[in-house]
Design an enzyme around this catalytic site. Structure first.
Site, PDB file in Angstrom:
ATOM      1  N   HIS A 134       0.844  -1.202   0.000  1.00  0.00           N
ATOM      2  CA  HIS A 134       0.000   0.000   0.000  1.00  0.00           C
ATOM      3  C   HIS A 134       0.883   1.259   0.000  1.00  0.00           C
ATOM      4  CE1 HIS A 134      -3.548   2.461   1.349  1.00  0.00           C
ATOM      5  NE2 HIS A 134      -2.593   3.163   1.935  1.00  0.00           N
ATOM      6  N   GLU A 135       1.913   1.261   0.849  1.00  0.00           N
ATOM      7  CA  GLU A 135       2.804   2.434   0.938  1.00  0.00           C
ATOM      8  C   GLU A 135       3.562   2.648  -0.364  1.00  0.00           C
ATOM      9  OE1 GLU A 135       2.751   4.695   3.265  1.00  0.00           O
ATOM     10  OE2 GLU A 135       1.131   3.446   4.020  1.00  0.00           O
ATOM     11  N   HIS A 138       1.454   4.221  -2.976  1.00  0.00           N
ATOM     12  CA  HIS A 138       1.372   5.683  -2.848  1.00  0.00           C
ATOM     13  C   HIS A 138       2.533   6.343  -3.614  1.00  0.00           C
ATOM     14  CE1 HIS A 138      -1.955   6.562  -0.189  1.00  0.00           C
ATOM     15  NE2 HIS A 138      -1.517   5.792   0.791  1.00  0.00           N
ATOM     16  N   GLU A 189      -6.204   7.237  -1.168  1.00  0.00           N
ATOM     17  CA  GLU A 189      -6.247   6.005  -0.378  1.00  0.00           C
ATOM     18  C   GLU A 189      -6.876   4.855  -1.159  1.00  0.00           C
ATOM     19  OE1 GLU A 189      -4.876   5.112   2.528  1.00  0.00           O
ATOM     20  OE2 GLU A 189      -3.917   7.036   2.232  1.00  0.00           O
TER      21      GLU A 189
HETATM   22 ZN   LIG Z   1      -2.508   5.101   2.409  1.00  0.00          ZN
END
Ligand SMILES: [Zn+2]
Length: 257
Positions: A134-135, A138, A189
């Site tokens: 997830h990071e 981003h 997100e």
């Molecule tokens: Zn996030």
């Protein structure tokens, strides 16, 4: 309001513009180039690492460091298939010995995960794969650049002056710090969830762990929200949306494991 004024000034000066992100296709308003974002992140990262080192906050647990490195190496190997320029990034990961529930990845692949989140949430390898996936998503999706752009707009005139006069990196390094503490947008997100679960699946991490991870995170927010949730606001249907992705992700995961 300040934000709008600065944006208008930058647009007028021809220094800012909307660009379609090469991975998501979404139009992003960016005030810093990829190169500037990476250079200032590298500088902020080096400083954060040297401070953590001085305070004895870099984990010396060799087994844990190896475990995290093994997981992020698998994710990095797949990141280049999602966003080819990331193959040239100087990736780095630190395990920070702090009780915070936190993890991040700056533009250019400078990452950290805190012992607090690993131990308190009793994260499995699959769950660490999901959170770092997830990071990394981003970073691949240019969200760090968006946050830095917002940090610049918040600093208003000072940063604007520096940008017009030729991108002073000494101004941008603190911007990289501030950017880390700003929340991502809910839209960002959702994107990081969508691309993160796929990156993790391609690296051989179970898509179901993404749901487990966010369930653990929301359970932990009972005693005041973790730092992580202040920078990662939850889209209302996050778990539902991730659940809906699982059937598509399973074949990718099965093939990769
Ligand atoms: Zn996030």
């Amino acid at each position: 309001m300040k934000f709008k004024l600065v944006i208008t000034a930058l647009l007028a000066a021809g220094l800012a513009g909307c660009q379609a992100n090469p991975v998501s296709g979404r139009s992003q308003l960016l005030l810093v180039s990829e190169e500037q974002a990476q250079a200032s992140s590298a500088q902020a990262y080096a400083q954060a690492m040297s401070e953590a080192q001085k305070k004895g906050k870099l984990s010396t647990d060799a087994a844990l460091n190896n475990r995290v490195k093994r997981i992020t190496d698998r994710l990095i190997a797949q990141a280049g298939n999602m966003y080819a320029p990331s193959r040239d990034w100087k990736w780095s990961v630190a395990v920070i010995d702090e009780p915070e529930l936190n993890a991040w990845c700056m533009p250019g692949g400078k990452m950290a995960i805190y012992t607090g989140i690993i131990h308190k949430l009793k994260l499995s390898d699959d769950e660490i794969g999901q959170i770092m996936g997830h990071e990394i998503a981003h970073a691949l999706l240019g969200h760090g650049r968006e946050r830095m752009s917002r940090a610049i707009a918040m600093q208003g005139g000072m940063a604007l002056g520096s940008i017009v006069s030729g991108y002073d990196l000494s101004i941008l390094a603190p911007v990289a710090d501030v950017a880390l503490t700003l929340p991502n947008s809910r839209e960002g997100e959702s994107e990081a969830d969508r691309y993160g679960i796929e990156l993790a699946a391609r690296a051989g991490y179970d898509p179901h762990a993404a749901i487990k991870l966010w369930e653990k995170m929301s359970a932990a927010s009972g005693n005041g929200p973790p730092v992580f949730l202040s920078t990662h606001p939850s889209p209302v249907n996050r778990i539902q949306a991730l659940n809906a992705l699982v059937p598509t992700m399973m074949p990718i995961y099965e093939k990769a494991r």
